[in-house]
Design an enzyme around this catalytic site. Structure first.
Site, PDB file in Angstrom:
ATOM      1  N   GLY A   1      -8.628  11.430 106.916  1.00 22.00           N
ATOM      2  CA  GLY A   1      -9.002  10.275 107.723  1.00 22.00           C
ATOM      3  C   GLY A   1      -8.398  10.265 109.120  1.00 22.00           C
ATOM      4  O   GLY A   1      -8.414   9.243 109.797  1.00 22.00           O
TER       5      GLY A   1
ATOM      6  N   GLY B   1     -14.929  10.213 104.963  1.00 21.37           N
ATOM      7  CA  GLY B   1     -15.713   9.470 105.956  1.00 21.37           C
ATOM      8  C   GLY B   1     -17.081  10.058 106.258  1.00 21.37           C
ATOM      9  O   GLY B   1     -18.074   9.324 106.351  1.00 21.37           O
TER      10      GLY B   1
ATOM     11  N   SER C   1     -10.797  15.435 106.853  1.00 25.87           N
ATOM     12  CA  SER C   1     -11.519  15.465 108.131  1.00 25.87           C
ATOM     13  C   SER C   1     -12.534  16.603 108.225  1.00 25.87           C
ATOM     14  O   SER C   1     -12.689  17.230 109.281  1.00 25.87           O
ATOM     15  CB  SER C   1     -10.529  15.495 109.303  1.00 25.87           C
ATOM     16  OG  SER C   1      -9.720  14.319 109.293  1.00 25.87           O
TER      17      SER C   1
ATOM     18  N   ASN D   1     -16.568  11.788  98.633  1.00 28.47           N
ATOM     19  CA  ASN D   1     -15.734  10.729  98.053  1.00 28.47           C
ATOM     20  C   ASN D   1     -15.937   9.485  98.909  1.00 28.47           C
ATOM     21  O   ASN D   1     -15.423   9.408 100.017  1.00 28.47           O
ATOM     22  CB  ASN D   1     -14.272  11.189  98.057  1.00 28.47           C
ATOM     23  CG  ASN D   1     -13.323  10.090  97.607  1.00 28.47           C
ATOM     24  OD1 ASN D   1     -13.752   9.041  97.124  1.00 28.47           O
ATOM     25  ND2 ASN D   1     -12.028  10.331  97.764  1.00 28.47           N
TER      26      ASN D   1
ATOM     27  N   GLU E   1      -4.434   9.172  97.746  1.00 28.30           N
ATOM     28  CA  GLU E   1      -4.372   7.714  97.912  1.00 28.30           C
ATOM     29  C   GLU E   1      -3.938   7.051  96.609  1.00 28.30           C
ATOM     30  O   GLU E   1      -3.215   6.052  96.619  1.00 28.30           O
ATOM     31  CB  GLU E   1      -5.736   7.190  98.401  1.00 28.30           C
ATOM     32  CG  GLU E   1      -5.945   7.545  99.865  1.00 28.30           C
ATOM     33  CD  GLU E   1      -7.394   7.727 100.274  1.00 28.30           C
ATOM     34  OE1 GLU E   1      -8.310   7.303  99.546  1.00 28.30           O
ATOM     35  OE2 GLU E   1      -7.610   8.324 101.355  1.00 28.30           O
TER      36      GLU E   1
ATOM     37  N   LYS F   1     -14.851   6.597  98.465  1.00 29.54           N
ATOM     38  CA  LYS F   1     -13.695   5.682  98.437  1.00 29.54           C
ATOM     39  C   LYS F   1     -14.184   4.242  98.200  1.00 29.54           C
ATOM     40  O   LYS F   1     -15.161   4.057  97.489  1.00 29.54           O
ATOM     41  CB  LYS F   1     -12.853   5.848  99.706  1.00 29.54           C
ATOM     42  CG  LYS F   1     -12.476   7.325  99.919  1.00 29.54           C
ATOM     43  CD  LYS F   1     -11.421   7.566 100.956  1.00 29.54           C
ATOM     44  CE  LYS F   1     -11.149   9.060 101.061  1.00 29.54           C
ATOM     45  NZ  LYS F   1     -10.082   9.378 102.011  1.00 29.54           N
TER      46      LYS F   1
ATOM     47  N   HIS G   1      -6.139  11.768  93.421  1.00 29.62           N
ATOM     48  CA  HIS G   1      -6.292  11.731  94.887  1.00 29.62           C
ATOM     49  C   HIS G   1      -4.984  11.228  95.507  1.00 29.62           C
ATOM     50  O   HIS G   1      -4.297  10.387  94.925  1.00 29.62           O
ATOM     51  CB  HIS G   1      -7.460  10.818  95.266  1.00 29.62           C
ATOM     52  CG  HIS G   1      -7.835  10.931  96.712  1.00 29.62           C
ATOM     53  ND1 HIS G   1      -7.134  10.285  97.700  1.00 29.62           N
ATOM     54  CD2 HIS G   1      -8.797  11.637  97.328  1.00 29.62           C
ATOM     55  CE1 HIS G   1      -7.676  10.593  98.874  1.00 29.62           C
ATOM     56  NE2 HIS G   1      -8.681  11.409  98.676  1.00 29.62           N
TER      57      HIS G   1
ATOM     58  N   GLU H   1      -6.031  18.819  99.593  1.00 28.40           N
ATOM     59  CA  GLU H   1      -6.204  17.840 100.669  1.00 28.40           C
ATOM     60  C   GLU H   1      -4.840  17.511 101.291  1.00 28.40           C
ATOM     61  O   GLU H   1      -4.115  16.651 100.767  1.00 28.40           O
ATOM     62  CB  GLU H   1      -6.804  16.545 100.111  1.00 28.40           C
ATOM     63  CG  GLU H   1      -8.189  16.696  99.524  1.00 28.40           C
ATOM     64  CD  GLU H   1      -8.947  15.379  99.549  1.00 28.40           C
ATOM     65  OE1 GLU H   1     -10.056  15.361 100.090  1.00 28.40           O
ATOM     66  OE2 GLU H   1      -8.434  14.363  99.055  1.00 28.40           O
TER      67      GLU H   1
HETATM   68  P1  13P Z   1     -11.788  12.275 105.174  1.00 23.19           P
HETATM   69  O1  13P Z   1     -12.915  13.291 105.034  1.00 23.19           O
HETATM   70  O2  13P Z   1     -12.265  10.935 105.596  1.00 23.19           O
HETATM   71  O3  13P Z   1     -10.670  12.816 105.981  1.00 23.19           O
HETATM   72  O4  13P Z   1     -11.214  12.047 103.673  1.00 23.19           O
HETATM   73  C1  13P Z   1     -10.876  13.137 102.911  1.00 23.19           C
HETATM   74  C2  13P Z   1     -10.634  12.685 101.521  1.00 23.19           C
HETATM   75  O5  13P Z   1      -9.651  12.029 101.229  1.00 23.19           O
HETATM   76  C3  13P Z   1     -11.642  13.032 100.511  1.00 23.19           C
HETATM   77  O6  13P Z   1     -11.163  12.793  99.232  1.00 23.19           O
END
Ligand code: 13P
Length: 252
Positions: A175, A237, A215, A9, A99, A11, A97, A169
């Site tokens: 993150g 990330g 993560s 992802n 977010e 983002k 998601h 998640e």
């Molecule tokens: P990270 O791998 O950066 O922690 O993000 C996870 C995520 O939100 C994937 O959708």
């Protein structure tokens, strides 16, 4: 057997040129490796360029969007429809998601409409769920996650649910560099599977693919993937660097 699915992802990162470099760099390191279904989820504006790169390079990677509206067209300023995604040969779509739930007000009902629409259009929904730190610390993880899963899959036919990917998640792991332990992640992924089995039948629960996200790195992916209820990863990330994401995809 559930084929593992590992999705990146991206983002809100990468301009189209950099996005093409990223998939080309990734493919150079995972071409021919088909033990895992690998998917990249670029921002909308990168999808045409990434899709062309995938076709030109005969790269067998899934192409995912990070969101979509449930309607096919209409007065929905700023939204993207399933028909638009299909026209760009998109195969997967992340839905709900955390977010989007936290920052953009997405609700379980909206997630359910999007999952239904994605399935009706032949897109594979990657439906996200997960608790906040406060919810975990107050012992609400099971309630929150099972409720999100039940609401998100409400009124679907059992045969449809087998085609959904659920991504667990935990918000506190996204993150932060603090992934859930493999044991904790597996426990909740197992809870998701049992919830689905209870609502749609044991076979559907058994066939459902459940990803862990939060993560994920090359260092922790093998242990996570060795757990009985974890069938893949949703990676933020660490999916932005081709060599790092390639190591995650080739976790074995
Ligand atoms: P990270 O791998 O950066 O922690 O993000 C996870 C995520 O939100 C994937 O959708």
């Amino acid at each position: 057997m559930r084929k593992p699915i590992i999705a990146g992802n991206w983002k809100m990162n990468m301009l189209p040129g950099a996005a093409v470099d990223l998939v080309e760099g990734l493919w150079a390191q995972i071409a021919g490796f088909d033990a895992v279904e690998a998917v990249v989820c670029p921002p909308f504006v990168d999808i045409p360029a990434v899709g062309k790169a995938l076709r030109d390079g005969s790269m067998s990677l899934g192409l995912g969007a990070q969101n979509m509206h449930w309607e096919e067209s209409g007065a929905f300023t700023g939204e993207i429809s399933p028909l638009m995604l299909l026209d760009l040969e998109v195969t997967h779509v992340i839905i709900g998601h955390s977010e989007r739930r936290q920052l953009f007000g997405e609700t379980d009902q909206g997630v359910n409409r999007k999952v239904k629409s994605a399935l009706a259009h032949g897109l594979v929904p990657i439906m996200c769920c997960g608790e906040s730190l406060k919810q975990r610390e107050s012992g609400q993880t099971e309630d929150v996650v099972t409720n999100q899963v039940k609401c998100g899959l409400f009124e679907l036919e059992p045969a449809q649910v087998s085609g959904v990917v659920v991504a667990y998640e935990p918000i506190w792991a996204i993150g932060t560099g603090k992934a859930a332990t493999a044991g904790d992640a597996d426990e909740v992924c197992g809870m998701v599977r049992r919830t689905v089995a209870g609502a749609f039948g044991a076979d559907v629960g058994e066939s459902l693919r459940v990803q862990y996200g939060g993560s994920v790195t090359p260092d922790n992916v093998s242990e996570l993937m060795s757990m009985p209820n974890i069938d893949g990863a949703l990676v933020g990330g660490a999916s932005l660097k081709p060599d790092v994401f390639a190591r995650i995809v080739r976790f074995t």
